[in-house]
Design a protein around this motif. Structure first.
Motif, PDB file in Angstrom:
ATOM      1  N   ALA A 104      26.922  37.434   7.731  1.00 50.01           N
ATOM      2  CA  ALA A 104      27.107  38.087   9.016  1.00 50.01           C
ATOM      3  C   ALA A 104      28.470  37.712   9.571  1.00 50.01           C
ATOM      4  CB  ALA A 104      26.010  37.673   9.992  1.00 50.01           C
ATOM      5  N   PHE A 105      29.027  38.608  10.364  1.00 50.97           N
ATOM      6  CA  PHE A 105      30.278  38.327  11.055  1.00 50.97           C
ATOM      7  C   PHE A 105      30.307  39.155  12.323  1.00 50.97           C
ATOM      8  CE2 PHE A 105      31.078  41.768   8.139  1.00 50.97           C
ATOM      9  CZ  PHE A 105      31.880  42.658   8.831  1.00 50.97           C
ATOM     10  N   GLY A 106      31.220  38.823  13.200  1.00 48.71           N
ATOM     11  CA  GLY A 106      31.296  39.510  14.479  1.00 48.71           C
ATOM     12  C   GLY A 106      32.679  40.062  14.742  1.00 48.71           C
ATOM     13  N   LEU A 107      32.718  41.083  15.574  1.00 48.57           N
ATOM     14  CA  LEU A 107      33.970  41.671  16.046  1.00 48.57           C
ATOM     15  C   LEU A 107      34.023  41.466  17.554  1.00 48.57           C
ATOM     16  CD1 LEU A 107      34.012  45.032  14.096  1.00 48.57           C
ATOM     17  CD2 LEU A 107      35.621  43.173  13.836  1.00 48.57           C
ATOM     18  N   ARG A 108      35.114  40.927  18.043  1.00 46.76           N
ATOM     19  CA  ARG A 108      35.238  40.711  19.484  1.00 46.76           C
ATOM     20  C   ARG A 108      35.448  42.030  20.227  1.00 46.76           C
ATOM     21  NH1 ARG A 108      35.941  35.306  20.877  1.00 46.76           N
ATOM     22  NH2 ARG A 108      36.459  33.978  19.117  1.00 46.76           N
ATOM     23  N   GLU A 109      36.181  42.956  19.604  1.00 46.20           N
ATOM     24  CA  GLU A 109      36.461  44.252  20.225  1.00 46.20           C
ATOM     25  C   GLU A 109      36.222  45.346  19.202  1.00 46.20           C
ATOM     26  OE1 GLU A 109      40.506  43.939  21.425  1.00 46.20           O
ATOM     27  OE2 GLU A 109      40.054  42.641  23.123  1.00 46.20           O
ATOM     28  N   HIS A 110      35.536  46.397  19.615  1.00 48.22           N
ATOM     29  CA  HIS A 110      35.235  47.478  18.679  1.00 48.22           C
ATOM     30  C   HIS A 110      36.486  48.245  18.266  1.00 48.22           C
ATOM     31  CE1 HIS A 110      35.409  49.918  22.352  1.00 48.22           C
ATOM     32  NE2 HIS A 110      35.621  50.940  21.542  1.00 48.22           N
ATOM     33  N   ILE A 111      37.557  48.155  19.040  1.00 45.82           N
ATOM     34  CA  ILE A 111      38.773  48.891  18.700  1.00 45.82           C
ATOM     35  C   ILE A 111      39.519  48.251  17.530  1.00 45.82           C
ATOM     36  CG2 ILE A 111      39.076  49.949  20.950  1.00 45.82           C
ATOM     37  CD1 ILE A 111      41.051  47.750  21.637  1.00 45.82           C
TER      38      ILE A 111
END
Length: 177
Positions: A104-111
Motif C-alpha cells: 500500500a502507498f498514499g498520495l498526498r494530492e490527487h493532482i
C-alpha cells in the motif's frame, strides 16, 4: 523432453485488485466532492463507507458515511496503478509490504497523478492505494463451493512481490527524499 526449462504458468504473479480509498472524516459536501473526484480519476462509481463506532471527541457517529472507495480489477487496475506509481515517482517504501506480498502507498494530492487536472470546485484530496498481489489458483480460497486453503509454497512472499514490481512496473524500493 527438451533441455529448456519451462516456466510454470501457475507461478506467475499478477495484480489481483487495486483498492483506492479517500477518507474524508465527515459526511455531506466534503464526501460528495471526494466521491466525484474518485469517479473522475478511476472511471468507476465509488462506494461510500461508514464509521464502525462512535467517537464523541471527534464528532463521529456510528454508521455515518465518512469515506469512499473503489475496487479496480484487470486492465483498469493495471493502468491506474501505473499512473498512481508515477505520482509517487515510481518509489515505494520497502516497509509498505505485508508478508503476503500485498502493498500500500498514499498520495498526498490527487493532482500528482498524471492526466488529472485541478478543479477548484473539488479541491485537493489525498488518497490511499492498496494493491493485492496473487498467483493463478487463488480463487479456491474465495469461492463459495468446495472452498479450500492455499498452500504456503503457492503464496506470494514479500521478496517475490518486490521483484515483480521492479520488473513489471519499474519501481525502485527506498524511502522518499
Amino acid at each position: 523432453m527438451s533441455t529448456e526449462t519451462v516456466e510454470n504458468p501457475m507461478r506467475e504473479i499478477s495484480i489481483g485488485k487495486v483498492v483506492v480509498n479517500i477518507s474524508v472524516g465527515a459526511s455531506g459536501d466534503p464526501l460528495d466532492r471526494s466521491m466525484t473526484l474518485l469517479e473522475q480519476i478511476t472511471g468507476q462509481k465509488p462506494c461510500p463507507r461508514q464509521a464502525k463506532q462512535t467517537i464523541r471527541q471527534w464528532g463521529i457517529r456510528r454508521n455515518e458515511p465518512m469515506a469512499c472507495m473503489v475496487t479496480l480489477r484487470g486492465e483498469e487496475a493495471d493502468t491506474f496503478l501505473r499512473r498512481a506509481l508515477q505520482g509517487v515517482r515510481n518509489r515505494i517504501n520497502p516497509r509498505s509490504f505485508d508478508r503476503n506480498g500485498n502493498f500500500a502507498f498514499g498520495l498526498r494530492e490527487h493532482i500528482d497523478i498524471p492526466g488529472t487536472r485541478y478543479d477548484p470546485a473539488l479541491g485537493i484530496t489525498g488518497m490511499d492505494i492498496m494493491v493485492s498481489v496473487e498467483r493463478p489458483g487463488y480463487r479456491v480460497s474465495k469461492r463459495k463451493r468446495v472452498r479450500s486453503k492455499i498452500g504456503s509454497n503457492h503464496r506470494v512472499t514479500t521478496e517475490e512481490s518486490k521483484k515483480f514490481l521492479q520488473e513489471a512496473y519499474g519501481v525502485t524500493l527506498g524511502y522518499e527524499e
